[in-house]
Every structure is written in structure tokens, then in C-alpha cells.
Design a protein around this motif. Structure first.
Motif, PDB file in Angstrom:
ATOM      1  N   THR A 121      -5.457 -45.620   4.480  1.00 52.07           N
ATOM      2  CA  THR A 121      -5.128 -44.445   5.300  1.00 52.07           C
ATOM      3  C   THR A 121      -6.151 -43.316   5.181  1.00 52.07           C
ATOM      4  O   THR A 121      -5.914 -42.220   5.704  1.00 52.07           O
ATOM      5  CB  THR A 121      -3.749 -43.885   4.893  1.00 52.07           C
ATOM      6  OG1 THR A 121      -3.788 -43.460   3.525  1.00 52.07           O
ATOM      7  CG2 THR A 121      -2.656 -44.927   5.069  1.00 52.07           C
ATOM      8  N   LYS A 122      -7.279 -43.557   4.555  1.00 50.87           N
ATOM      9  CA  LYS A 122      -8.184 -42.453   4.213  1.00 50.87           C
ATOM     10  C   LYS A 122      -8.762 -41.742   5.431  1.00 50.87           C
ATOM     11  O   LYS A 122      -9.197 -40.592   5.321  1.00 50.87           O
ATOM     12  CB  LYS A 122      -9.309 -42.931   3.293  1.00 50.87           C
ATOM     13  CG  LYS A 122     -10.223 -43.983   3.864  1.00 50.87           C
ATOM     14  CD  LYS A 122     -11.230 -44.403   2.802  1.00 50.87           C
ATOM     15  CE  LYS A 122     -12.155 -45.484   3.292  1.00 50.87           C
ATOM     16  NZ  LYS A 122     -13.089 -45.913   2.218  1.00 50.87           N
ATOM     17  N   GLN A 124      -7.125 -40.474   7.585  1.00 51.62           N
ATOM     18  CA  GLN A 124      -6.231 -39.335   7.813  1.00 51.62           C
ATOM     19  C   GLN A 124      -6.612 -38.127   6.954  1.00 51.62           C
ATOM     20  O   GLN A 124      -6.102 -37.025   7.170  1.00 51.62           O
ATOM     21  CB  GLN A 124      -4.786 -39.718   7.490  1.00 51.62           C
ATOM     22  CG  GLN A 124      -4.247 -40.864   8.320  1.00 51.62           C
ATOM     23  CD  GLN A 124      -2.847 -41.245   7.887  1.00 51.62           C
ATOM     24  OE1 GLN A 124      -2.173 -40.503   7.175  1.00 51.62           O
ATOM     25  NE2 GLN A 124      -2.398 -42.414   8.316  1.00 51.62           N
TER      26      GLN A 124
END
Length: 276
Positions: A121-122, A124
Motif C-alpha cells: 500500500t506504500k 498511498q
């Protein structure tokens, strides 16, 4: 006994009860002394009680008159019974969900899970401002033990790092000496004279010390990440942990809701009549 009368209505008031006197009246609503049970501290004098009664009656009257005014402007099609029923259902459901979360939510997050979540999810976690990994100190001037400080700052040996931290605890006004921690560049810049450190000049000022007459400043930059770059995990770790726990909470609630539905469906406690 103190009586505060407010906005008396057109109807006849109820007969006075000497054991439970009226303290305030707003149209047809009355505040009686019995409603203040438990509000008087032990050992309160008559004067203390009178002050408490007057303050409470005035607050009550303001709330009551606002409620009365609201009722005069309530839309004719407003279904209060339904609103109250829905609100009660919401409160009951929320209370039960809190119990479920407190008993069923696993709050332990391993480092492996944290890293896996971050990698997935980085995108984000784009930075909204530049951040730096650095050392920074602000000490008053004249600087206590200035030569010793200069040696400790310049050597960078492990034993000197510990000694530098000890010096900072004694003399520094601000000391950021964790070389693995990230800070907002603006947080560091605020500790320096205006304009000393900016996103535009920070790379050309990777290490410096300076004096402004009242303080001496020390700064050493190790790494910088600019706005819109992906934040390192250590900088967003708490945010990532909250996201993991939120997802777990949602999963617990959805799974429990579905289990309860299936259980009661099999017990024939749920019926549908939509296909008639």
C-alpha cells in the motif's frame, strides 16, 4: 428556597409541592428540586446549595427554551418516533460492536505483517512535505563547554554519540540525535533563524554550525525525501498500524454479522416475503 421562573406558559401550573418545589418553568415544562438529587457535595452549606441551584436552573432554562423553540419549528412530516427508534438502534448496535471488538480483535501486529502491508500500500503514503533524517542541536550562547561539544559533534564515534546525548540532556534546548528518525524539514527549520534551512537549500547545507548571538545551532543531514516521494515505513509506521487494525476491526464486525445472520436464518427466526 430559590425559584427561577422563565418564559411562563399560558396554561395553569401544577400546585406547588413544598417537599419538591419548582426551581424553574419554561412554558409547561418544570424543573423540580428532586431532579437535582446527588448534585450537592457533602458538607455543602445553604449558601453553597443556593449557588448550585441557581446555576443549574439557569442552564436548564436555556436548554428548555431552545427545545421549546425547536419544537415550534419542527416540520409537520418529521417522524420523531422513527428517529428515536433509529437512534436507539444505532446506540445499541454500536455498544455491541465495541464489545465484539474488545473481545475478538487481535491487536498484535508483527513486523513481517507491517512490512508486507506497507509494501502493498506504500503508494498511498506519498509525502505532503519534505522530511529529513538528520542530527540537530540548539544550545544557548555562550555555549557551555564549547570545545568539548565541538569534539563530540565532529568525531561521530559510538562512545562520543552517547556522550553527546548526555551533554544535550544537560545543556541543549533542542536535541534530535536519533540518526534513524525522520522529521519534517519544516520542524527543523522552525528551530533555526528564519530562512536558514529550506527545501531549496538543504542539500547545499548538509552540515553546518552557526551562531546568531543567542544560540548556537548544529545540523547534519543524512538523507532527505521530497514532497510526493514515498514515505519510509518508519515515518508512517503508526499510520500503517492503525490502517491494519481498522481493516481487522471491519473484518471482525462483518464476519460476526454474517455468522449471526446465518445462525438465526437456520433457526427460522428470519423470514422474507419479497417474492409474493
Amino acid at each position: 428556597m430559590l425559584v427561577v421562573a422563565a418564559a411562563v406558559g399560558c396554561g395553569e401550573p401544577e400546585p406547588e409541592n413544598p417537599d419538591d418545589p419548582v426551581l424553574a418553568r419554561v412554558h409547561q415544562r418544570e424543573l423540580r428540586l428532586s431532579e437535582m438529587e446527588g448534585m450537592f457535595p457533602e458538607g455543602a452549606t445553604a449558601a453553597d446549595s443556593a449557588v448550585i441551584i441557581e446555576a443549574f436552573a439557569n442552564r436548564w432554562a436555556r436548554d428548555a427554551i431552545l427545545l421549546w423553540e425547536s419544537e415550534q419549528h419542527t416540520p409537520s412530516d418529521l417522524n420523531l418516533d422513527r428517529l428515536v427508534r433509529d437512534y436507539r438502534a444505532s446506540l445499541v448496535r454500536s455498544s455491541y460492536e465495541e464489545q465484539l471488538v474488545s473481545t475478538k480483535l487481535d491487536s498484535v501486529i508483527s513486523q513481517e505483517e507491517l512490512v508486507e502491508f506497507y509494501e502493498a500500500t506504500k503508494e498511498q503514503y506519498q509525502l505532503e512535505k519534505p522530511i529529513v533524517r538528520c542530527l540537530f542541536m540548539r544550545v544557548p550562547f555562550p555555549t557551555p563547554k564549547e570545545e568539548e561539544l565541538q569534539d563530540l559533534w565532529n568525531n561521530g564515534k559510538p562512545q562520543d554519540t552517547a556522550a553527546l546525548a548526555l551533554y544535550a540532556r544537560k545543556y541543549a534546548e533542542v536535541a534530535l540525535l536519533n540518526d534513524s528518525a525522520w522529521y519534517g524539514l519544516d520542524e527543523i527549520a522552525q528551530q533555526l533563524p528564519e530562512g536558514t534551512l529550506t527545501p531549496e537549500n538543504v542539500n547545499s547545507k548538509r552540515e553546518f554550525s552557526q551562531l546568531d548571538g543567542t544560540h548556537r545551532y548544529y545540523f547534519r543531514l543524512f538523507e532527505m525525501k521530497r514532497r510526493k516521494e514515498i514515505a519510509p515505513l518508519s515515518y508512517v509506521e503508526n499510520q500503517a498500524r492503525r490502517a491494519i487494525l481498522h481493516a481487522r476491526k471491519r473484518e471482525v464486525l462483518e464476519r460476526t454479522r454474517e455468522d449471526i445472520f446465518e445462525r438465526e436464518l437456520h433457526r427460522d427466526n428470519i423470514e422474507f416475503f419479497t417474492n409474493r
